[in-house]
Structure formats: structure tokens, C-alpha cells
Design an enzyme around this catalytic site. Structure first.
Site, mmCIF file in Angstrom:
data_model
loop_
_atom_site.group_PDB
_atom_site.id
_atom_site.type_symbol
_atom_site.label_atom_id
_atom_site.label_comp_id
_atom_site.label_asym_id
_atom_site.label_seq_id
_atom_site.Cartn_x
_atom_site.Cartn_y
_atom_site.Cartn_z
ATOM 1 N N SER A 53 0.870 -1.175 0.000
ATOM 2 C CA SER A 53 0.000 0.000 0.000
ATOM 3 C C SER A 53 0.900 1.215 0.000
ATOM 4 C CB SER A 53 -0.871 -0.006 1.261
ATOM 5 O OG SER A 53 -1.446 1.259 1.515
ATOM 6 N N TYR A 84 -2.387 -0.653 10.447
ATOM 7 C CA TYR A 84 -2.323 -0.906 9.011
ATOM 8 C C TYR A 84 -1.003 -0.406 8.432
ATOM 9 C CZ TYR A 84 -3.796 -0.786 4.095
ATOM 10 O OH TYR A 84 -3.890 -0.971 2.729
#
Length: 240
Positions: free
Chosen positions: A133, A146
Site C-alpha cells: 500500500s 495498518y
């Protein structure tokens, strides 16, 4: 192909099949994985569905063993499966949630690579792509677990690239920015999230799952035979 039941994972599985690969379609949700498999077969491709929980070592081991048994080996792996965390600052996050997000995203990717790499060695080489990501490259506000996990995936990717290059195995990460997956669309429904994301993206729009998928498939291909150990942004110019 892990996390292939929807979004970037489904788009990547379909693109791989379109390029001639036989795809092992895995997801913790066997129903959505079966849907992806049927889509591939309807288009003339070959695919096998396998239920997989990347946070469970025995599940990962059995998935790779089943792949090798069914098709004689493994040539490429795309590790996409993972989960998001609740939108909150670090001091408001419980340890259990932090550990769960890191376990699934980071330890789950580790477990996949742990069993994929020997299979690739037995094949004489190949490629692994991890779907990280942009949160693996810089901070996303209110997403401590995350972001920590995705940074870890980028680091794990680079270490594997260095350690397994002598075996002819390339390992790279794709780092998508916000992408218009069905999951994002559900969260954004009734809000101005899409407009906000488009406003801060230099290309003026969000990515489609197919654009992230195309990058992952490219990194598996011979077109990138001299590329390993990179974390490639697919973010419409946001990081620039």
C-alpha cells in the site's frame, strides 16, 4: 493468488489468467473465490479455487502443497490478502486490534512467502509480488496498525529479494493508493470520499482495481526480469 475473491485480488487473478496463467484462486471467503474462478473459466482460462486463511500456517502450507500437487509446481505468487483497521489514533487502539491487523497483514504475508519460496526454488526460480500500500511508504492518518503492517511488508519484500536473488527468484511490492474497489465504494457511499481522494491525486482520479492488477502482472512477467526488491507506487502521482 491470495485475497482473490474481490477488488485488486480478483482483478489480478483475472488478468493473470488472461495472460495464460493457470491461477490458484484463494481467499478466506470460499464463495467469492469460487465466483472469481467461474469468471476466469467463463473467459476460457484455467483456475482452481482453494480456501485460504493466510493467518493460519497450516492453511497456507496446505494451499501451496495443493498447488504443487495439482500442477507440478509454482511459478509466480501474488500475495494480496489482508485487512484494514478501524479509523482511530494509536492511543485509542487496543492491543488486540493492533496485533490482529499486524498478524493477518504482515505475519500472513510472511507465512505465504515461507511456503512459496521453497516451491519456487524447486521450480528453478520465479517471482513473488506482494500487494502492500502507499501506507507502506508513508503515513496514513489514524491507521497505525495498518501502516505498521504495510511498512513491514515492504521490508519483508526487500529482504526476500536480496536473500533469494541467487535462486533466480524476484520479489517486488506494489503499493497502490486509494483504489475504487467494491469495498471502498461501500465505505464511501453517501460521503464525499471519492471527490476528496480525486482532489489530492495529480491524475485527478482514483485507480481502478485493474490498474493495480496490471502492475502486479507486469512484475511477474519477463518484461521485468531485471527488477527485484522494489516498492512501486501506483498512486496517480500522489507520492511525487
Amino acid at each position: 493468488m491470495t485475497g482473490a475473491g474481490s477488488g485488486i485480488g480478483r482483478a489480478t487473478a483475472i488478468e493473470l489468467a488472461g495472460q495464460g496463467a493457470t491461477v490458484i484462486v484463494t481467499d478466506i471467503d470460499e464463495t467469492t473465490a469460487t465466483e472469481t474462478t467461474e469468471m476466469i473459466k467463463e473467459s476460457g482460462g484455467e483456475a482452481l479455487v482453494v480456501a485460504l486463511d493466510i493467518g493460519d500456517e497450516s492453511s497456507v502450507r496446505m494451499a501451496v502443497e495443493r498447488t504443487v500437487a495439482a500442477y507440478g509446481g509454482l511459478d509466480f505468487a501474488v500475495n494480496n490478502a489482508g485487512l484494514a483497521s478501524h479509523h482511530r489514533q494509536l492511543d485509542q487502539m487496543g492491543l488486540a486490534e493492533f496485533e490482529r491487523v499486524v498478524h493477518v497483514n504482515l505475519a500472513g504475508t510472511f507465512l505465504c512467502m515461507k511456503y512459496e519460496l521453497p516451491a519456487l526454488q524447486s521450480r528453478g526460480g520465479g517471482a513473488i509480488v506482494t500487494i502492500a500500500s502507499n501506507g507502506g511508504l508513508y503515513a496514513i492518518p489514524h491507521a497505525p496498525a495498518y501502516v505498521a503492517a504495510k511498512h513491514g511488508i515492504v521490508g519483508l519484500t526487500k529482504v526476500a529479494a536480496v536473500d533469494y536473488a541467487p535462486d533466480g527468484i524476484r520479489v517486488n511490492a506494489v503499493c497502490p493508493g486509494p483504489t475504487r474497489t467494491p469495498g471502498f465504494e461501500r465505505v464511501a457511499a453517501g460521503t464525499d470520499m471519492v471527490a476528496m481522494q480525486e482532489a489530492i491525486t495529480r491524475l485527478g482520479r482514483m485507480a481502478t482495481p485493474q490498474e493495480a492488477a496490471a502492475t502486479a502482472v507486469w512484475l511477474c512477467s519477463d518484461a521485468t526480469s531485471y527488477v527485484t526488491g522494489i516498492a512501486l507506487s501506483v498512486d496517480g502521482g500522489r507520492r511525487a
